[in-house]
Design a protein around this motif. Structure first.
Motif, PDB file in Angstrom:
ATOM      1  N   ASP A 161       0.891  -1.099   0.062  1.00 47.82           N
ATOM      2  CA  ASP A 161       0.096  -0.119   0.066  1.00 47.82           C
ATOM      3  C   ASP A 161       0.824   1.051  -0.001  1.00 47.82           C
ATOM      4  N   PRO A 162       0.516   2.313  -0.619  1.00 45.04           N
ATOM      5  CA  PRO A 162       1.470   3.542  -0.709  1.00 45.04           C
ATOM      6  C   PRO A 162       1.552   4.188   0.658  1.00 45.04           C
ATOM      7  N   PHE A 177       5.409   5.133   1.682  1.00 45.38           N
ATOM      8  CA  PHE A 177       5.637   6.429   2.212  1.00 45.38           C
ATOM      9  C   PHE A 177       6.052   6.461   3.702  1.00 45.38           C
ATOM     10  N   GLY A 178       5.528   5.507   4.495  1.00 47.93           N
ATOM     11  CA  GLY A 178       6.061   5.706   5.808  1.00 47.93           C
ATOM     12  C   GLY A 178       7.354   5.199   6.052  1.00 47.93           C
ATOM     13  N   TRP A 179       7.875   4.169   5.133  1.00 51.69           N
ATOM     14  CA  TRP A 179       9.226   3.996   5.087  1.00 51.69           C
ATOM     15  C   TRP A 179      10.105   5.205   4.940  1.00 51.69           C
ATOM     16  N   VAL A 221       7.968  -1.092  -9.755  1.00 52.40           N
ATOM     17  CA  VAL A 221       6.794  -0.543 -10.580  1.00 52.40           C
ATOM     18  C   VAL A 221       6.303   0.473  -9.711  1.00 52.40           C
ATOM     19  N   VAL A 222       5.909   1.486 -10.249  1.00 56.20           N
ATOM     20  CA  VAL A 222       5.039   2.721  -9.966  1.00 56.20           C
ATOM     21  C   VAL A 222       3.793   2.708 -10.625  1.00 56.20           C
ATOM     22  N   ASN A 223       2.676   2.555  -9.993  1.00 49.67           N
ATOM     23  CA  ASN A 223       1.370   2.921 -10.610  1.00 49.67           C
ATOM     24  C   ASN A 223       1.136   4.115 -10.719  1.00 49.67           C
ATOM     25  N   GLN A 224       0.818   4.510 -11.930  1.00 49.87           N
ATOM     26  CA  GLN A 224       0.469   5.775 -12.466  1.00 49.87           C
ATOM     27  C   GLN A 224      -0.904   5.828 -13.321  1.00 49.87           C
ATOM     28  N   ALA A 225      -1.871   6.195 -12.880  1.00 51.94           N
ATOM     29  CA  ALA A 225      -3.166   6.271 -13.602  1.00 51.94           C
ATOM     30  C   ALA A 225      -3.029   7.266 -14.877  1.00 51.94           C
ATOM     31  N   VAL A 226      -3.240   6.862 -15.866  1.00 49.91           N
ATOM     32  CA  VAL A 226      -3.340   7.581 -17.226  1.00 49.91           C
ATOM     33  C   VAL A 226      -4.805   7.937 -17.721  1.00 49.91           C
ATOM     34  N   GLU A 227      -5.255   9.080 -17.770  1.00 50.37           N
ATOM     35  CA  GLU A 227      -6.607   8.917 -18.249  1.00 50.37           C
ATOM     36  C   GLU A 227      -6.657   9.521 -19.753  1.00 50.37           C
ATOM     37  N   LEU A 228      -7.174   8.805 -20.407  1.00 49.38           N
ATOM     38  CA  LEU A 228      -7.187   9.174 -21.767  1.00 49.38           C
ATOM     39  C   LEU A 228      -8.588   9.922 -22.252  1.00 49.38           C
ATOM     40  N   THR A 229      -8.503  10.977 -23.060  1.00 48.20           N
ATOM     41  CA  THR A 229      -9.796  11.448 -23.654  1.00 48.20           C
ATOM     42  C   THR A 229     -10.375  10.633 -24.445  1.00 48.20           C
ATOM     43  N   VAL A 258      -6.671  -5.818 -14.154  1.00 48.52           N
ATOM     44  CA  VAL A 258      -5.392  -6.741 -13.891  1.00 48.52           C
ATOM     45  C   VAL A 258      -4.858  -6.617 -12.437  1.00 48.52           C
ATOM     46  N   GLU A 259      -4.516  -7.563 -11.894  1.00 49.75           N
ATOM     47  CA  GLU A 259      -3.773  -7.010 -10.573  1.00 49.75           C
ATOM     48  C   GLU A 259      -2.575  -6.756 -10.711  1.00 49.75           C
ATOM     49  N   GLN A 260      -1.855  -5.635 -10.534  1.00 49.78           N
ATOM     50  CA  GLN A 260      -0.444  -5.300 -10.453  1.00 49.78           C
ATOM     51  C   GLN A 260       0.415  -5.520  -9.274  1.00 49.78           C
ATOM     52  N   ILE A 261       1.453  -6.229  -9.336  1.00 51.98           N
ATOM     53  CA  ILE A 261       2.194  -6.488  -8.156  1.00 51.98           C
ATOM     54  C   ILE A 261       3.314  -5.562  -8.211  1.00 51.98           C
ATOM     55  N   ASP A 262       3.255  -4.614  -7.108  1.00 53.26           N
ATOM     56  CA  ASP A 262       4.277  -3.489  -7.203  1.00 53.26           C
ATOM     57  C   ASP A 262       4.131  -2.979  -5.704  1.00 53.26           C
ATOM     58  N   LEU A 263       5.207  -1.822  -5.492  1.00 55.27           N
ATOM     59  CA  LEU A 263       5.131  -1.126  -4.359  1.00 55.27           C
ATOM     60  C   LEU A 263       4.056  -0.195  -4.357  1.00 55.27           C
TER      61      LEU A 263
END
Length: 169
Positions: free
Chosen positions: A56-57, A61-63, A84-92, A162-167
């Motif tokens: 969880d972010p 961030f706590g670390w 891996v850093v999830n960043q949402a990208v919003e497309l028009t 799809v489930e991403q496995i990341d930090l």
């Protein structure tokens, strides 16, 4: 590991925001014996020790905050890994339509090239007949492929994420 820019920037953005909102942390964040690269290495070390593939972010961030809070955390060595850093990208809607059109055009062009290759290798006719047959076949394949893609796009339902496995989940 030399941490990725996306990872460093995500951690830095959080710490900068936290420092702007929390005067006590702002002082801690300015410690001369601390730096962002080592902070990121510490976060990766914590993640590795936790043996999970995603966090969880708030935990991540706590670390990062903990690294700056504790003076005895130092000389953290880099770990060879991928973050891996999830960043949402919003497309028009325009962007989505353009991407679909470009994908369809690419598939059509690939189909045409494949048809040209296959036809040139298998048919023994006069040059005139070959050219006419090629043109007719290419147009038919392109038309069929376009119809399939349009039908597929019309039928396609939104898929579950799809489930991403990341930090950063």
């Amino acid at each position: 590991m030399k941490t990725s820019n996306a990872f460093k920037e995500t951690i830095k953005a959080y710490l900068d925001k936290r420092a702007s909102e929390d005067e006590l942390f702002a002082v801690t964040y300015q410690k001369e014996n601390k730096n962002l690269d080592e902070c990121c290495n510490y976060v990766v070390q914590c993640a590795k020790e936790g043996k999970c593939e995603g966090y969880d972010p708030t935990e991540v961030f706590g670390w990062a905050v903990h690294y700056y809070d504790e003076d005895d955390i130092k000389n953290i060595k880099p770990i060879n890994c991928r973050v891996v850093v999830n960043q949402a990208v919003e497309l028009t809607e325009e962007d989505k339509a353009l991407a679909k059109k470009q994908a369809m055009d690419l598939v059509i062009e690939e189909s045409k090239e494949e048809a040209k290759k296959n036809l040139s290798e298998t048919i023994e006719l006069s040059e005139e007949d070959i050219q006419a047959a090629k043109n007719q076949a290419i147009e038919k394949i392109a038309s069929d492929q376009k119809e399939k893609l349009v039908a597929k796009a019309a039928k396609k339902k939104p898929t579950a994420e799809v489930e991403q496995i990341d930090l950063f989940e």
